[in-house]
Design a protein around this motif. Structure first.
Motif, PDB file in Angstrom:
ATOM      1  N   VAL A   1      19.858  16.514  54.676  1.00 31.70           N
ATOM      2  CA  VAL A   1      20.135  15.974  53.348  1.00 31.70           C
ATOM      3  C   VAL A   1      21.555  16.393  52.964  1.00 31.70           C
ATOM      4  N   PHE A   2      22.261  15.528  52.219  1.00 32.13           N
ATOM      5  CA  PHE A   2      23.543  15.969  51.680  1.00 32.13           C
ATOM      6  C   PHE A   2      23.632  15.585  50.211  1.00 32.13           C
ATOM      7  N   SER A   3      24.456  16.345  49.483  1.00 34.17           N
ATOM      8  CA  SER A   3      24.721  16.000  48.090  1.00 34.17           C
ATOM      9  C   SER A   3      26.219  16.100  47.875  1.00 34.17           C
ATOM     10  N   GLY A   4      26.681  15.526  46.789  1.00 38.83           N
ATOM     11  CA  GLY A   4      28.121  15.541  46.516  1.00 38.83           C
ATOM     12  C   GLY A   4      28.835  14.472  47.313  1.00 38.83           C
ATOM     13  N   LEU A   5      30.139  14.677  47.481  1.00 39.08           N
ATOM     14  CA  LEU A   5      30.941  13.669  48.168  1.00 39.08           C
ATOM     15  C   LEU A   5      30.705  13.703  49.674  1.00 39.08           C
TER      16      LEU A   5
ATOM     17  N   ALA B   1      35.626  -0.887  50.418  1.00 36.11           N
ATOM     18  CA  ALA B   1      36.202  -0.063  49.346  1.00 36.11           C
ATOM     19  C   ALA B   1      35.849   1.402  49.556  1.00 36.11           C
ATOM     20  N   MET B   2      34.599   1.668  49.942  1.00 36.65           N
ATOM     21  CA  MET B   2      34.208   3.081  50.162  1.00 36.65           C
ATOM     22  C   MET B   2      34.970   3.675  51.346  1.00 36.65           C
ATOM     23  N   ALA B   3      35.120   2.872  52.405  1.00 36.28           N
ATOM     24  CA  ALA B   3      35.832   3.369  53.589  1.00 36.28           C
ATOM     25  C   ALA B   3      37.284   3.693  53.239  1.00 36.28           C
TER      26      ALA B   3
ATOM     27  N   PRO C   1      25.593   8.027  57.334  1.00 34.55           N
ATOM     28  CA  PRO C   1      25.050   8.376  56.017  1.00 34.55           C
ATOM     29  C   PRO C   1      24.253   7.217  55.424  1.00 34.55           C
ATOM     30  N   GLY C   2      23.361   7.536  54.518  1.00 33.28           N
ATOM     31  CA  GLY C   2      22.618   6.468  53.851  1.00 33.28           C
ATOM     32  C   GLY C   2      21.520   7.024  52.985  1.00 33.28           C
ATOM     33  N   SER C   3      20.805   6.110  52.341  1.00 33.32           N
ATOM     34  CA  SER C   3      19.666   6.511  51.516  1.00 33.32           C
ATOM     35  C   SER C   3      18.392   6.599  52.364  1.00 33.32           C
ATOM     36  N   PHE C   4      18.241   5.682  53.300  1.00 30.58           N
ATOM     37  CA  PHE C   4      17.118   5.706  54.261  1.00 30.58           C
ATOM     38  C   PHE C   4      15.756   5.814  53.563  1.00 30.58           C
TER      39      PHE C   4
ATOM     40  N   MET D   1      38.478   4.371  50.223  1.00 30.10           N
ATOM     41  CA  MET D   1      38.508   5.536  49.316  1.00 30.10           C
ATOM     42  C   MET D   1      38.316   6.828  50.108  1.00 30.10           C
ATOM     43  N   ASN D   2      37.353   6.838  51.019  1.00 29.54           N
ATOM     44  CA  ASN D   2      37.091   8.050  51.802  1.00 29.54           C
ATOM     45  C   ASN D   2      38.304   8.433  52.637  1.00 29.54           C
ATOM     46  N   ARG D   3      38.969   7.426  53.189  1.00 36.00           N
ATOM     47  CA  ARG D   3      40.145   7.723  54.018  1.00 36.00           C
ATOM     48  C   ARG D   3      41.274   8.281  53.170  1.00 36.00           C
TER      49      ARG D   3
ATOM     50  N   VAL E   1      30.006   6.396  60.442  1.00 39.97           N
ATOM     51  CA  VAL E   1      29.548   5.155  61.086  1.00 39.97           C
ATOM     52  C   VAL E   1      28.648   4.402  60.105  1.00 39.97           C
ATOM     53  N   LYS E   2      28.979   3.130  59.909  1.00 37.20           N
ATOM     54  CA  LYS E   2      28.174   2.290  59.007  1.00 37.20           C
ATOM     55  C   LYS E   2      27.842   0.984  59.705  1.00 37.20           C
ATOM     56  N   GLY E   3      26.635   0.496  59.483  1.00 34.49           N
ATOM     57  CA  GLY E   3      26.258  -0.832  59.966  1.00 34.49           C
ATOM     58  C   GLY E   3      26.661  -1.885  58.948  1.00 34.49           C
TER      59      GLY E   3
HETATM   60  O1  PNS Z   1      22.086   3.546  52.170  1.00 25.42           O
HETATM   61  P1  PNS Z   1      23.105   3.483  51.069  1.00 25.42           P
HETATM   62  O2  PNS Z   1      22.429   3.467  49.717  1.00 25.42           O
HETATM   63  O3  PNS Z   1      24.079   2.356  51.252  1.00 25.42           O
HETATM   64  O4  PNS Z   1      23.924   4.856  51.183  1.00 25.42           O
HETATM   65  C1  PNS Z   1      25.016   5.081  50.326  1.00 25.42           C
HETATM   66  C2  PNS Z   1      25.655   6.455  50.571  1.00 25.42           C
HETATM   67  C3  PNS Z   1      24.645   7.563  50.306  1.00 25.42           C
HETATM   68  C4  PNS Z   1      26.128   6.536  52.004  1.00 25.42           C
HETATM   69  C5  PNS Z   1      26.854   6.495  49.616  1.00 25.42           C
HETATM   70  O5  PNS Z   1      26.408   6.243  48.321  1.00 25.42           O
HETATM   71  C6  PNS Z   1      27.596   7.810  49.649  1.00 25.42           C
HETATM   72  O6  PNS Z   1      28.402   8.036  50.522  1.00 25.42           O
HETATM   73  N1  PNS Z   1      27.276   8.683  48.654  1.00 25.42           N
HETATM   74  C7  PNS Z   1      27.859   9.999  48.572  1.00 25.42           C
HETATM   75  C8  PNS Z   1      28.734  10.137  47.329  1.00 25.42           C
HETATM   76  C9  PNS Z   1      30.165   9.720  47.652  1.00 25.42           C
HETATM   77  O7  PNS Z   1      30.809  10.235  48.532  1.00 25.42           O
HETATM   78  N2  PNS Z   1      30.663   8.760  46.824  1.00 25.42           N
HETATM   79  C10 PNS Z   1      31.993   8.231  46.978  1.00 25.42           C
HETATM   80  C11 PNS Z   1      32.034   7.069  47.956  1.00 25.42           C
HETATM   81  S1  PNS Z   1      33.673   6.448  48.188  1.00 25.42           S
END
Ligand code: PNS
Length: 160
Positions: free
Chosen positions: A68-72, A100-102, A7-10, A104-106, A86-88
């Protein structure tokens, strides 16, 4: 079948992104590249334009699908039966932010994150720097594909 999401903004896709996507292709059967649909004020390209550029750049990897995705992100993963994000990682700064995001997602759904260290020669490359350097007239050709470079030139010319 193993399925992962990158995932990403790209905005726009860079050589650093393509390095990570290519390595994900080697690790997983199916790789979904998911472009976040949130448009920031500094955006250069719309999400559909970003998808097109990634599709062009990944044309030689048939296991890559771009959307494209929106939301969580975790909801997207659940809908698509994706088990791994997968994140670089370019730096310790990336790690602090991504950890922190990883976590939270888990916690949210159990989806796990695999971190790939960025290739050292690309560790300073980011979409935001590419946008800034290009908008100020610098040469970003080492960091993006020829097709992306042309799109950047066109978009900046349209805005002048
Ligand atoms: O390229 P980026 O800007 O680092 O990408 C960030 C992205 C889009 C991967 C991240 O912001 C994301 O996962 N957004 C979706 C919303 C979401 O799930 N937010 C909670 C993250 S714990």
């Amino acid at each position: 079948m193993s399925r992962a999401v990158c995932p990403g903004s790209f905005d726009p896709v860079t050589a650093g992104h393509l390095d990570v996507i290519g390595r994900a292709v080697d690790l997983y059967d199916d790789v979904v590249v998911a472009v976040g649909s949130n448009m920031s004020k500094n955006a250069l390209f719309t999400p559909p334009e970003r998808v097109e550029m990634i599709e062009e750049a990944c044309v030689e990897w048939p296991s890559v699908h771009v959307t494209v995705f929106s939301g969580l992100l975790v909801d997207f993963c659940r809908e698509r039966e994706i088990a791994v994000i997968v994140k670089g990682l370019r730096s310790g700064g990336d790690y602090d932010y991504e950890l922190a995001m990883a976590q939270m997602n888990r916690k949210l759904t159990g989806v796990d994150t695999a971190f790939l260290p960025t290739a050292p020669h690309l560790s300073y490359v980011s979409s935001s720097l590419v946008r800034e350097v290009a908008s100020l007239g610098g040469d970003v050709s080492p960091f993006v594909t020829a097709a992306v470079l042309e799109r950047i030139r066109q978009r900046l010319a349209d805005r002048r």
